[in-house]
Design a protein around this motif. Structure first.
Motif, mmCIF file in Angstrom:
data_model
loop_
_atom_site.group_PDB
_atom_site.id
_atom_site.type_symbol
_atom_site.label_atom_id
_atom_site.label_comp_id
_atom_site.label_asym_id
_atom_site.label_seq_id
_atom_site.Cartn_x
_atom_site.Cartn_y
_atom_site.Cartn_z
ATOM 1 N N GLY A 24 0.760 -1.360 -0.122
ATOM 2 C CA GLY A 24 -0.071 0.091 -0.029
ATOM 3 C C GLY A 24 0.712 1.273 -0.072
ATOM 4 N N THR A 25 2.078 1.173 0.767
ATOM 5 C CA THR A 25 2.871 2.407 0.749
ATOM 6 C C THR A 25 3.485 2.705 -0.483
ATOM 7 O OG1 THR A 25 3.241 2.052 3.250
ATOM 8 C CG2 THR A 25 4.778 3.258 1.774
ATOM 9 N N MET A 26 4.063 1.602 -1.190
ATOM 10 C CA MET A 26 4.571 1.823 -2.509
ATOM 11 C C MET A 26 3.521 2.516 -3.459
ATOM 12 S SD MET A 26 7.616 1.261 -1.605
ATOM 13 C CE MET A 26 8.358 1.894 -3.404
ATOM 14 N N ALA A 27 2.415 1.716 -3.496
ATOM 15 C CA ALA A 27 1.339 2.108 -4.612
ATOM 16 C C ALA A 27 0.889 3.487 -4.156
ATOM 17 C CB ALA A 27 0.085 1.000 -4.530
ATOM 18 N N ALA A 28 0.638 3.894 -3.109
ATOM 19 C CA ALA A 28 0.152 5.326 -2.722
ATOM 20 C C ALA A 28 1.171 6.411 -3.020
ATOM 21 C CB ALA A 28 -0.209 5.301 -1.235
ATOM 22 N N HIS A 29 2.475 6.311 -2.677
ATOM 23 C CA HIS A 29 3.341 7.172 -3.027
ATOM 24 C C HIS A 29 3.729 7.268 -4.579
ATOM 25 C CE1 HIS A 29 5.135 8.493 0.934
ATOM 26 N NE2 HIS A 29 4.640 7.447 1.308
ATOM 27 N N GLU A 30 3.735 5.928 -5.140
ATOM 28 C CA GLU A 30 4.152 6.100 -6.580
ATOM 29 C C GLU A 30 2.860 6.662 -7.360
ATOM 30 O OE1 GLU A 30 6.332 5.220 -8.686
ATOM 31 O OE2 GLU A 30 7.665 4.866 -6.742
ATOM 32 N N VAL A 31 1.698 6.650 -7.101
ATOM 33 C CA VAL A 31 0.558 7.275 -7.732
ATOM 34 C C VAL A 31 0.819 8.816 -7.287
ATOM 35 C CG1 VAL A 31 -2.082 7.336 -7.926
ATOM 36 C CG2 VAL A 31 -0.804 5.385 -7.974
ATOM 37 N N TYR A 32 0.677 9.183 -5.987
ATOM 38 C CA TYR A 32 0.663 10.745 -5.646
ATOM 39 C C TYR A 32 1.697 11.410 -6.421
ATOM 40 C CZ TYR A 32 0.369 14.522 -2.800
ATOM 41 O OH TYR A 32 0.281 16.047 -2.240
ATOM 42 N N ARG A 33 2.934 10.671 -6.587
ATOM 43 C CA ARG A 33 4.061 11.499 -6.928
ATOM 44 C C ARG A 33 4.159 11.365 -8.530
ATOM 45 N NH1 ARG A 33 5.469 10.611 -1.897
ATOM 46 N NH2 ARG A 33 6.112 12.436 -0.487
ATOM 47 N N PRO A 84 -4.693 18.583 -4.928
ATOM 48 C CA PRO A 84 -4.297 17.356 -3.945
ATOM 49 C C PRO A 84 -5.270 16.595 -3.674
ATOM 50 C CG PRO A 84 -3.388 19.706 -3.658
ATOM 51 C CD PRO A 84 -4.345 20.091 -4.396
ATOM 52 N N ALA A 85 -6.461 17.157 -3.550
ATOM 53 C CA ALA A 85 -7.771 16.172 -2.989
ATOM 54 C C ALA A 85 -7.680 14.988 -3.962
ATOM 55 C CB ALA A 85 -8.669 16.804 -2.813
ATOM 56 N N VAL A 86 -7.665 15.290 -5.288
ATOM 57 C CA VAL A 86 -8.094 14.256 -6.347
ATOM 58 C C VAL A 86 -6.616 13.425 -6.487
ATOM 59 C CG1 VAL A 86 -8.063 14.087 -8.657
ATOM 60 C CG2 VAL A 86 -9.300 15.896 -7.801
ATOM 61 N N ARG A 87 -5.355 14.107 -6.267
ATOM 62 C CA ARG A 87 -4.216 13.021 -6.277
ATOM 63 C C ARG A 87 -4.332 12.107 -4.912
ATOM 64 N NH1 ARG A 87 0.524 17.049 -6.182
ATOM 65 N NH2 ARG A 87 1.679 15.287 -6.050
ATOM 66 N N PHE A 88 -4.728 12.648 -3.543
ATOM 67 C CA PHE A 88 -5.150 11.765 -2.547
ATOM 68 C C PHE A 88 -5.879 10.656 -2.797
ATOM 69 C CE2 PHE A 88 -2.578 15.043 -0.172
ATOM 70 C CZ PHE A 88 -1.846 14.273 0.814
#
Length: 830
Positions: free
Chosen positions: A121-130, A141-145
């Motif tokens: 989950g950590t890797m997927a969330a950080h990769e998508v957000y950035r 930012p809300a959409v990216r979150f």
């Protein structure tokens, strides 16, 4: 070590683990977080969020492990922390919290599951957000979150799904995947709120991180309430399904209450059918239909007579045709239930055969519903492996081997192959299920079944016994047969040792049937109104647990009731008066109940009708076999009795004599004195002949003035002497009615087996000998018989005759006393 000591030691270990974990969080976080971007106060807040979010877990009773809220820390870490920093903090938090929350046997696997989920989950969330495509497009930012939250959800769900399947194979993967999807909206909401929080958090100090905690708690609380309601609804649905299934099972047991093996039969059929369905990957709908059909497949036997179902031998073609209707009857009954799964078609076709030779519709191969094909195999296996009325059970292994020859004929080859492969495993599972059921109820198998079907089973047996008994009584015209049927049939309804049927004869009760008595009197009569059965006859009612010793005040009668201690007596009502009384006797005190009386009351109307019919039939039979004038048996009875006596004489090797008598001068009596005097003369002669013979001799009137006597176990000299006394009896009887000397008898006899072998031959020969005697007497008394005045013996002088022999006859001359005529009795040797 005691349980309390073990628990205390385990708690101390967990405390130490928490302290070491907190120290580890501080060290790892401080080394991985840039002081320029995050101060020590702020990283402590991140560590606190990581620990709290890992501790917030939603457990579900239907699934192991539960769902962790650690994704909240992953989302908020997107604001300032790198993926490595987030992974370190969240992993240490999981290592601290997960062992405390997981069950001991699943602790390692579920901790590993949380670590893998957090990492993915950590890797997927950080990769998508950035992801540059999102970061460079000036997307809010809300959409990216929200996008990161969706990626985090799918990355965390896959490891949880895989680990849970390895942890508990009994959990349905489809069911678990569906439950995981229910959490996705909370990830998306958390992403949107976190995005909004991140947009304003830069303007706050480090203490603003703590403002995120109430939202995390509210999200956890709302999700927990939602899951609790969902679990409650699912549990309620499960309870309804279980209740439905138990209702079906109870109905099936009630239907099969007449068969003590029904409970075990249903257990095996259901276990095997469901396991076969799972092995064939049937849908949930098909499995539910299979469960219900396994319990109700024989419900149509309600339309089959009990005597066919319980028949111990092979069914006749007609009986088998009646048995073949039960699948259709069952389908019609279940059609009204409107099941949401395919029960009706499984029940209707469970006797179809793979080769198309089954019934009721002759379906073939794949045209037979899959559930019906499964039931065909399982039902046959249980029929072979269970005790039935027509044969004993055989071992399951032998039953499977025997069925193999019908694979591809009666059974679907694919289904039978699965049965052959797994039946030993399923048999062990069946044994385990039976043991668990017995332990839950705390009863032995027989007691469990008896408790379920005690009332229904006894009622069914009572109805069947009453039906069979009344059917037999309805076809009986003989009193002896009626009493025999009642004596044997009542033993299935009431326990007793003695039975008596008394019939009314004027003002007394005469015992017409006695069974179970230590000694049976030749004749037993009771006074109406006195004693037990006498009072019942007088009142037309009944008595329960009466005293048999009070049946009669006559010691010669009461002695026969000394061994009995209680009695149940009930009147047999007739159209105008009581026909008689049925009384049951027991050697136990107070052996009868009002329930026994109720059963007799249900039978009494049919029994009374049968007794009344038997009495009428006996009267008609007596009238048909009795001469109405003399009361002696007529010619019809004579032939029946003579055939019977010839059979007895043949078996015993004893001689038998047939004597024919004709009255000489009877026409003259009718002509001179009238027919009324002639009738009186016949009655007097018949009575005289009857009195002159032994009690077991047979005297009948052939017709007119001719009589026949059947005398058993006698020799010729005895017969000659007997005829001499019969002549005297006729002479004496005629003198009381008409003038002396008007009537005398002519006699002839024949011996079995010396002279003839059949009834017709004996009667014909005796009749010819009688006519020879008549001719000789006419020659001796011709003048007297020809005169106007009646013949008298004194008109002729005494005549002495000598024996004479010729080729065809032997003459026995009976020499009278002095002053009487001597008449010759001839016996033709034929």
């Amino acid at each position: 070590m005691t349980d309390s000591q073990s628990s205390g030691s385990e708690n101390r270990s967990f405390g130490v683990a928490i302290l070491l974990g907190l120290a580890g969080i501080g060290a790892l976080a401080w080394s991985g977080v840039s002081p320029a971007s995050v101060g020590p106060e702020r990283y402590v807040c991140y560590a606190t969020v990581a620990l709290i979010s890992a501790a917030l877990r939603i457990t579900r009773s239907s699934l192991p492990g539960g769902t962790s809220m650690a994704f909240l820390f992953i989302l908020i870490s997107l604001m300032e922390l790198s993926a490595a920093q987030t992974l370190v903090l969240s992993s240490v938090a999981v290592l601290i919290v997960s062992p405390l929350q997981a069950e001991r046997r699943h602790r390692l696997l579920l901790t590993l599951s949380d670590l893998l989920a957090i990492g993915a989950g950590t890797m997927a969330a950080h990769e998508v957000y950035r992801y540059p495509g999102l970061a460079n497009q000036h997307i809010e930012p809300a959409v990216r979150f929200v996008a990161a939250a969706a990626a985090c959800f799918f990355a965390m769900a896959v490891p949880a799904f895989l680990i849970t399947g390895a942890t508990d194979p009994t959990v349905s993967r489809r069911k678990y995947a569906y439950s995981l999807l229910l959490t996705m909206p909370y990830y998306l909401v958390a992403g949107a709120v976190t995005g909004a929080f991140a947009a304003s958090a830069h303007a706050w100090n480090w203490q603003s991180m703590l403002a995120y905690m109430p939202f995390a708690f509210l999200l956890w609380r709302s999700y927990r309430v939602y899951i609790s309601r969902l679990e409650a609804h699912r549990q309620h649905s499960k309870e309804i399904d279980d209740l439905h299934l138990r209702t079906i099972e109870t109905l099936a047991l009630a239907i099969g209450a007449r068969d003590r093996e029904m409970s075990r039969h249903l257990e095996r059929v259901q276990v095997y059918a469901v396991e076969l369905g799972k092995a064939l990957n049937l849908s949930r709908n098909e499995l539910e239909g299979l469960k219900a059909a396994a319990l109700l497949h024989d419900i149509g036997k309600l339309g089959v007579p009990e005597h066919i179902i319980s028949k111990p031998g092979r069914l006749t073609p007609e009986e088998f045709e009646k048995m073949r209707v039960h699948p259709m009857v069952g389908a019609e009954i279940l059609q009204r239930a409107d099941f949401p799964y395919p029960v009706v078609e499984y029940v209707r076709h469970h006797h179809e055969r793979w080769d198309g030779s089954g019934y009721p519709d002759g379906l073939k191969g794949e045209a037979i519903p899959i559930g019906a094909r499964i039931l065909t195999v399982v039902d046959c296996l249980d029929a072979l492996a269970s005790d039935r009325q027509y044969r004993r059970a055989i071992p399951v292994e032998q039953a499977v081997d025997q069925m193999s020859s019908d694979s591809g004929k009666q059974f679907d080859p694919r289904i039978f192959a699965l049965l052959r492969k797994h039946y030993q495993k399923w048999e062990r599972k069946l044994a385990t299920a039976r043991t668990q059921r017995e332990e839950e109820k705390g009863l032995a198998p027989a007691e469990v079944f008896d408790r379920v079907v005690r009332t229904i089973g006894s009622t069914t047996a009572e109805v069947n016994s009453l039906y069979e008994l009344t059917q037999e009584l309805g076809t009986s015209l003989s009193l002896a047969h009626t009493f025999s049927v009642v004596s044997s049939g009542l033993r299935r309804l009431v326990k007793f040792q003695g039975i008596a049927v008394y019939l009314r004869r004027r003002d007394r009760l005469q015992a017409r049937h006695l069974d179970g008595f230590p000694s049976k009197p030749d004749m037993m009569e009771l006074e109406i109104g006195d004693g037990l059965s006498g009072r019942v006859a007088g009142t037309g009612g009944s008595i329960v647990n009466g005293n048999p010793a009070r049946e009669s005040t006559n010691p010669l009668v009461s002695i026969h009731f000394q061994s009995f201690r209680s009695a149940l007596s009930i009147a047999l009502p007739g159209p105008d008066t009581v026909l008689g009384v049925l009384t049951l006797y027991s050697t136990e005190p107070d052996a009868f109940t009002t329930d026994h009386l109720r059963r007799l009351q249900a039978l009494i109307p049919k029994l009374s009708q049968a007794v009344a019919n038997g009495m009428l039939f006996q009267q008609a039979e007596d009238k048909a076999g009795t001469d109405h004038l003399t009361g002696l048996p007529n010619a019809h009875s004579l032939y029946l009795h003579l055939d019977h006596q010839i059979g007895l004489s043949k078996c015993m090797g004893a001689p038998l004599a047939v004597i024919v008598c004709d009255l000489n001068g009877f026409k003259q009596v009718n002509d001179t004195l009238g027919h009324l005097v002639g009738n009186q003369l016949l009655q007097a002669v018949g009575a005289a002949l009857r009195e002159s013979c032994r009690e077991y001799d047979f005297v009948a009137r052939m017709g007119g003035d001719e009589f026949v006597m059947i005398v058993s176990d006698v020799h010729e000299d005895t017969v000659v002497s007997k005829i001499r006394s019969l002549r005297e009896s006729i002479k004496t009887a005629s003198q009381k009615v008409c003038q002396d000397g008007m009537i005398y008898g002519s006699f002839g006899f024949a011996m079995y087996p010396k002279d003839a072998q059949t009834a017709d031959e004996l009667l014909a020969l005796a009749d010819r000998n009688m006519y020879r005697d008549k001719q000789e007497q006419k020659q001796l008394n011709g003048p007297a018989l020809a005169g106007v005045r009646p013949w008298r013996p004194s008109m002729q002088p005494p005549v002495t005759t000598q024996p004479s022999q010729d080729a065809s006859t032997s003459s026995h001359r009976i020499r009278p006393e002095s002053g009487e005529h001597s008449f010759e009795l001839s016996r033709d040797k034929g």
